[in-house]
Every structure is written in structure tokens, then in C-alpha cells.
Design an enzyme around this catalytic site. Structure first.
Site, short mmCIF file in Angstrom:
data_model
loop_
_atom_site.label_atom_id
_atom_site.label_comp_id
_atom_site.label_asym_id
_atom_site.label_seq_id
_atom_site.Cartn_x
_atom_site.Cartn_y
_atom_site.Cartn_z
N ASP A 168 0.78 -1.39 -0.02
CA ASP A 168 -0.08 0.28 0.26
C ASP A 168 0.69 1.32 0.09
O ASP A 168 0.40 2.28 0.57
CB ASP A 168 -1.06 0.14 1.24
CG ASP A 168 -2.10 -1.29 1.16
OD1 ASP A 168 -2.06 -1.97 0.04
OD2 ASP A 168 -2.77 -1.18 2.27
N LYS A 172 -6.67 -4.70 -3.64
CA LYS A 172 -7.54 -5.18 -2.33
C LYS A 172 -8.49 -4.12 -1.63
O LYS A 172 -8.13 -3.14 -2.09
CB LYS A 172 -6.51 -5.81 -1.17
CG LYS A 172 -5.58 -4.51 -0.59
CD LYS A 172 -4.54 -5.32 0.07
CE LYS A 172 -3.74 -4.13 0.77
NZ LYS A 172 -4.53 -3.41 1.91
N CYS A 209 -2.59 -2.83 7.50
CA CYS A 209 -2.34 -3.85 6.39
C CYS A 209 -1.34 -4.64 6.28
O CYS A 209 -1.32 -5.73 5.85
CB CYS A 209 -2.44 -2.87 5.10
SG CYS A 209 -4.27 -2.04 5.09
#
Lengths: 209, 209
Positions: free
Chosen positions: B16, B114, B147
Site C-alpha cells: 500500500d 484489495k 495492512c
């Protein structure tokens, strides 16, 4: 912001309240961990279970269970914490793996065996919850930062409305325990206490319970 | 006992590293969070990617992406942190959702989109790793406690050997960052520095400094 929780479409998930974690002769105690801090979850869990029975909220008990030779242990057992194998943590069929007798399980409850921290990974839990139309899950048990938190992260990502009960969980390390609750509250769950859950379910327990 | 790894059967996972989290004008800044603390992971990620290229270690990127109307947001977006929706965090097709230019994936890198914290849940990641016969995963990116940690918990349970690079991850709160590394090191991963990764990959430091 308040997130509503009723008794409809709700389930109670009790994580790993087993002799191995809660008893002074259990495998966690043998490893030198502060098992008393895990046992401290017991009164809160018992009140939640009593409340769930009154409210007719289905109860799911998870059990951490390994094969006797740990052939299902994998990286966590073989490489990260091999001493769990040495003390035979939660081996199938042993006293260590049994749910603690104070928990008073009943035949109508569902027991989910797992060999990883998440109660969702490679288990039947999700199918039971979906089949019963469960939308809200209340999670309690041990340990806050490991099996409870991994289960909560998974429940929340699967879009179960997820609630964690701060006075019905336990962790061997206070800093990890407190920060785990903070992390769960941050993005995965609402954190509340036993009395708030009982209020939401509309049940009252006698003082003895 | 230290869990070791080399170049073989190893992949680098960059979690991310998107404009949203790491750039002024990104949605995390708009939400009032100190994005600089997440951007602090960038130099370490850049060095790790450079080293991976030299070592022939595949690089896999994850990218948090929501539908523009957040119909895939679910419990986390709608109930736990509705502000994510209000600011349009990581909306599909937006600058906010793009991976940093400094870490732009190459044409042959896998990019895993995602919409949940774990890069394993409802994504192609596990099949990509299985097809590539990957066993070891080196993790960097953001955020450490959300995450990165959710993905590491999932990876370890799936028996990938996990390595988390402490100087190439970022989190906005110090206590959650500290406990995240402690937790991952406790039961899910080996926590190490980028220099230790370079050593394991036998990439001279001068090449990635």
C-alpha cells in the site's frame, strides 16, 4: 459513534478458553507465561455465556488443537515458537486442549477446532455463521493480541459486525493487551464491556452469575 | 534459533505505498493523520526494491482500492471509519489510489488490488505465490499495525515464512507501531532491518545505499 448490537442475528464467539491457557498446570504456564492474566478473562466470559443462553444467542467455542506429532504445526511451531511443541501445547485428546470446566459448554453449542490463530482460517466457522444468518459477532476469550485479534480482523474483513469485550479477554503482556484493543477499535471492531453487551441483548443476570 | 532466508523462493511484498498514505494532498493527510510518518517508509522500500531487482527476487505490490461509490466498503468503511468514505480514500482510478511514482511497479511485477486490510482476503495473492512457488515473504510498506500486520498474520498462518523490515514500514501512532512489530515478532514473523535483508540476498550495500 455508537454501533448498535441487538440479540437478533448475533453470535458469541469464545476463543480458546482451554486448560492449556487458563490453568496453572497448563502448557502456557509451563512455558513461563503469566497464565493468571489469561484466567482473568474467565469471570467476564462466564457472564457473557450466561447472558447468551438467556438471550438465546448461539455460542461458538473455538479450541486450539494440534496433532500429537505437530505435523500440522507449520512455520509457527517449527520456526517461530518451537517450545510449544516441547510442552505439547493443546495436543488433540489431552487435558491441555480441553475447554476449561468453568466454561460449562452445552451440547447445543458449536465447537470449532483450529490450528492457527484465526478461527476463520481453514475452519468451518464461516459456513456455520452464514448458514444461521449471523451478522453480528461478539468475541471474547484469549489471548487478546493473538487469537482474539486475528479472529476479529478476519471477522471484520468478512463484514460481520464485530464487537470485542474488553473485560472478557486476557493477554499475558499488559502493553500488548491494551494496544491490541486499541488496534481493534481503530479499524476492525467496537470495543465494549460485558454489561454493555448484556444491556444490548436485553438480559439481566442475578448477582450470583 | 533465527529463521533464515536467501534469494531462493523469496518475494518482496510492498504494501500500500500509495499517494493516499504517503503524499501531501493524499486522503490520509485530509483525514488529519500525519502522513509523514507513513512516507518515512519510502526510502527503505525504495532500497529494498532496488536490492530485490539486483538479486532477482520478484517484487509484488499491493494496492488498497475502493469502488468510487464505496459499495465494497462494508463494515469497516460504513460503521468503523466512515470518514474514509467522506474523503474518498483510494477510490478506483484516482491519483489517491496510485502507487508512488518512486516505487512504480515494472511491467512484469504483480500488483494485487484489495479492499480489505489483508492482501490475502478475496485477492489473487495466494494463487500468485503458489504458482511462483514462493515460500519466503519480505514485507515493507504501510501501515505497520493495519495492512502490513493483517497481511503478515494471514501469510504466516498459510505457512509462508515472513520477514518484516522494521526500517521500511510506517505507522501513525508510536504505541501501535511498537506493539505491531512486537506482535509480529512474537508469533508471526522475524523482524529485521533492511541491511539484514541485503546481507541475506548477498547484495552489496553500496548498490542500494
Amino acid at each position: 459513534m455508537t454501533i448498535k448490537l441487538g440479540k437478533e442475528n448475533c453470535a458469541l464467539i469464545v476463543v480458546d478458553m482451554q486448560n492449556g491457557f487458563l490453568d496453572g498446570k497448563g502448557s502456557m504456564a509451563q512455558l513461563g507465561f503469566a497464565w493468571e492474566k489469561l484466567a482473568a478473562a474467565s469471570p467476564g466470559v462466564q457472564r457473557l455465556v450466561a447472558g447468551a443462553r438467556k438471550a438465546k444467542v448461539p455460542i461458538f467455542w473455538t479450541r486450539y488443537v494440534y496433532e500429537p506429532d505437530f505435523r500440522d504445526g507449520g512455520v509457527q511451531i517449527e520456526e517461530i515458537m518451537p517450545m510449544m511443541k516441547d510442552v505439547k501445547l493443546c495436543v488433540a485428546g489431552t487435558w491441555d486442549a480441553e475447554i476449561h470446566p468453568d466454561m460449562k459448554t452445552e451440547d447445543s453449542d458449536t465447537i470449532i477446532d483450529k490450528n492457527r490463530p484465526s478461527s476463520f482460517y481453514a475452519t468451518r466457522l464461516e459456513s456455520y455463521l452464514r448458514a444461521q444468518g449471523i451478522e453480528n459477532v461478539v468475541v471474547c476469550g484469549v489471548t487478546t493480541n493473538i487469537c482474539v485479534e486475528t479472529t476479529v480482523r478476519d471477522a471484520s474483513q468478512r463484514d460481520f459486525r464485530t464487537f470485542v469485550v474488553r473485560d472478557a479477554v486476557g493477554e499475558v503482556d499488559d502493553f500488548r493487551g491494551q494496544t491490541a484493543l486499541k488496534a481493534m477499535e481503530y479499524l476492525f471492531a467496537r470495543v465494549l464491556n460485558v454489561n454493555e453487551v448484556l444491556d444490548e441483548w436485553g438480559v439481566e443476570l442475578s448477582n450470583a452469575a | 534459533m533465527t529463521m533464515e532466508f536467501g534469494r531462493d523462493k523469496t518475494a518482496l511484498v510492498v504494501v500500500d505505498m500509495q499517494n493516499s498514505y504517503c503524499r501531501a494532498g493524499g486522503r490520509i493527510e485530509k483525514l488529519g493523520f500525519p502522513f509523514e510518518r507513513l512516507a518515512a517508509a519510502e526510502p527503505g522500500c525504495i532500497r529494498l526494491v532496488a536490492a530485490a531487482r539486483k538479486a532477482g527476487v520478484p517484487v509484488i505490490y499491493t494496492q488498497y482500492v475502493y469502488q468510487p461509490d464505496f459499495k465494497d466498503g462494508g463494515f469497516i468503511v460504513n460503521e468503523i471509519m466512515p470518514a474514509l468514505k467522506d474523503v474518498g480514500l483510494c477510490a478506483l482510478g484516482s491519483w489517491d489510489a496510485e502507487i508512488l511514482e518512486t516505487l512504480a511497479p515494472g511491467p512484469n511485477d504483480a500488483v494485487i488490488q484489495k479492499n480489505r486490510p489483508s492482501a490475502f482476503y478475496s485477492t489473487q495473492l495466494e494463487s500468485v505465490l503458489a504458482a511462483m512457488k514462493i515460500k519466503n515473504l519480505v514485507f515493507c510498506g504501510v501501515t505497520t499495525n493495519m495492512c502490513v500486520e493483517t497481511t503478515v498474520r494471514d501469510a504466516c498462518q498459510r505457512d509462508f515464512r515472513c520477514f518484516v523490515v522494521s526500517d521500511a514500514v510506517g505507522e501513525i501512532d508510536d504505541d501501535r507501531a511498537e506493539v505491531a512489530l512486537m506482535t509480529m515478532g512474537f508469533f508471526f514473523a522475524r523482524v529485521l532491518t533492511a541491511d539484514e535483508v541485503f546481507e541475506s540476498w548477498k547484495v552489496p550495500l553500496s548498490n542500494v545505499a
